[in-house]
Design a protein around this motif. Structure first.
Motif, PDB file in Angstrom:
ATOM      1  N   VAL A  82      29.349 -39.788  29.289  1.00 20.63           N
ATOM      2  CA  VAL A  82      30.176 -40.396  28.241  1.00 20.63           C
ATOM      3  C   VAL A  82      29.684 -41.806  27.926  1.00 20.63           C
ATOM      4  N   LEU A 136      34.603 -41.179  22.432  1.00 18.28           N
ATOM      5  CA  LEU A 136      33.718 -41.464  23.562  1.00 18.28           C
ATOM      6  C   LEU A 136      34.051 -42.828  24.172  1.00 18.28           C
ATOM      7  N   TYR A 157      35.992 -43.607  27.872  1.00 18.94           N
ATOM      8  CA  TYR A 157      35.393 -44.462  28.903  1.00 18.94           C
ATOM      9  C   TYR A 157      36.334 -45.620  29.250  1.00 18.94           C
TER      10      TYR A 157
END
Length: 518
Positions: free
Chosen positions: A109, A170, A174
């Motif tokens: 990721v 994404l 994270y």
């Protein structure tokens, strides 16, 4: 010498395999972030390259017989579907999923977020400031009148917004995983607001109401889920009904609505996707392993199946639909059992996006839920309960709440100052000359073409007017009035503030973290 080299490879096969997978992911993310698509030489070559990387990854990484059986099953299904339909998306996504053995989810990721964010921001920057060619579509919008939808270097305004949504998911995944380790609610809320504001900014160019809605839905669900350490009854209900619910909307709903309600919903919420679904249903029948779509109407030649679950069922086949339904429901159950709330939030966001767009199963490479699915499959086959998510220090952990707020203030101040300077130093335009007057459906607005000499074009630019798509004296140009020119001028002013604010905010974060380390 040769034996020592082979021994090194054997001893480090897990790390080498992980590196190969990260390269595979980075290459495909980069290709899609640049806006390349199927049929273009660079995209086709990239596909061959990453399929080769996947094959090497499978050879280097040790698998059990059970794992090889699972790999064989999914790849055989994808191969049969490709033969029947010509669609390669399933192969690409199954490679994404099946290559995840001994690969860190967070590394994947992080790699995808960094690569896609840099490229996407570059594309947007060059597009909004006229440094690169881009597509715009004149469109009449209720309450606004004539406006432009911009692709900013992507094939379509919707492609722009869906690419941004993929990057946003994404990044937010994270950030969420890191902040969940700290249980820092305020930071997560701040990042969610910043992501929403950027989504709103992209909407000013894309005009994609579906993109705005899907992005907002994801951010709300992500914040909601990540604030829960463990899923409650409500979260479980939402997750379990999400996949069948989106399937019902895409496959069944167009046929059960009364005509008056159908027309209203189709034109407002689903922007004619229900009508397109009915059209393809009337010309095609589902098959076990999919079909090549029959599209006989010349006026519909540029259209395809936009809704992901309908695309899965009608084009990729009944067997594929059943397999993906079982896989998705198992993943939901597995994630709820292990309290993988950030992963579930991404899945919910993707399913919402899939109501309007076909990105869940085609060659778009946006549905990185398959990364989580792959990690879950290998973890379950190994008899473990936790996916491979190693705890590590990150810039998010290193940055205090006070530093984050300071950076935001610096960024906001710089952004506002740059907007003021933009209006002070630039001349307001009175006309917009563009080489396109066709709307999204290819219909002409009936405007009269104007032909400009290079000197005339340059003079108009000097006066602050916009000239887009001009090549030479033989290029037909269409003059749009001051309302359009002013709208584009205000967008450029906004972009000046946004990019100055982002650059200043990031620079201040770096400086504050370095200062703290010293």
């Amino acid at each position: 010498m040769k034996s020592d080299f082979l021994k090194k490879i054997k001893d480090n096969r897990a790390q080498i395999g992980e590196g190969i997978y990260l390269l595979y992911f980075a290459v495909m993310i980069a290709v899609k972030a640049f806006g390349f698509y199927e049929g273009q030489m660079i995209f086709n070559l990239s596909l061959l390259f990453v399929f080769g990387l996947f094959a090497i990854k499978m050879l280097i990484t040790k698998h059990t017989i059970k794992e090889y059986a699972v790999v064989a099953f999914f790849m055989l299904l994808a191969g049969i579907v490709y033969v029947k339909t010509g669609e390669k998306g399933l192969i690409l996504y199954f490679c994404m999923m099946l290559g995840m053995k001994q690969v860190s989810v967070i590394k994947v990721v992080k790699t995808g977020a960094i690569v896609s964010a840099i490229i996407t921001l570059f594309k947007i920057f060059t597009g909004v400031f006229g440094l690169a060619d881009e597509i715009y579509y004149p469109q009449e919008r209720a309450g606004i009148g004539l406006m432009f939808r911009h692709g900013l270097g992507y094939a379509h305004p919707n492609s722009l917004h869906m690419t941004v949504l993929s990057v946003m998911m994404l990044v937010m995944y994270y950030v969420s995983k890191r902040l969940m380790q700290e249980t820092n609610t305020i930071k997560l809320m701040i990042f969610s607001v910043l992501a929403f504001l950027f989504n709103l900014y992209i909407f000013q160019y894309s005009g994609s109401r579906t993109g705005l809605l899907a992005g907002t839905a994801y951010l709300i669900i992500n914040l909601w889920f990540c604030l829960r350490e463990k899923p409650g009854i409500l979260e479980k209900i939402v997750c379990y009904i999400s996949f069948p619910g989106t399937c019902f909307i895409a496959i069944v709903m167009p046929f059960i609505l009364p005509e008056s309600v159908f027309r209203k919903i189709d034109t407002t919420i689903f922007t004619t996707r229900f009508s397109i679904a009915k059209y393809f249903w009337s010309n095609n029948s589902p098959a076990l392993f999919g079909i090549r779509l029959n599209n006989p109407d010349e006026w519909m030649s540029t259209y395809g199946l936009d809704m992901s679950q309908l695309y899965l069922f009608l084009q990729l086949g009944i067997v594929t639909f059943v397999v993906m339904a079982c896989l998705t429901m198992w993943f939901i159950h597995y994630s709820l059992k292990n309290s993988h709330m950030a992963e579930l939030a991404v899945l919910m966001g993707m399913l919402v996006m899939g109501i309007w767009e076909p990105h869940l199963y085609n060659l778009s490479f946006k549905n990185f839920v398959f990364v989580f699915m792959g990690a879950a499959i290998y973890t379950a086959l190994a008899g473990n309960t936790k996916c491979n998510l190693r705890k590590e220090n990150s810039w998010i952990s290193s940055m205090s709440l006070a530093d984050l707020i300071k950076s935001m203030c610096f960024g906001a101040a710089a952004g506002i100052a740059s907007v003021m300077l933009f209006y002070l130093l630039t001349q307001e335009p009175y006309a917009f000359y563009g080489s396109r007057e066709l709307n999204e459906s290819g219909r002409s607005l009936g405007m009269e073409a104007t032909y400009l000499t290079k000197e005339e074009a340059q003079e108009l630019k000097t006066q602050g007017n916009y000239i887009v798509g001009y090549v030479d004296e033989s290029t037909p140009m269409y003059k749009f009035d001051s309302q359009i020119a002013l709208m584009e001028y205000e967008r450029r002013g906004l972009s000046t503030g946004v990019f100055t604010g982002i650059a200043t905010g990031l620079a201040s974060i770096v400086l504050l973290i370095r200062k703290k380390k010293k």
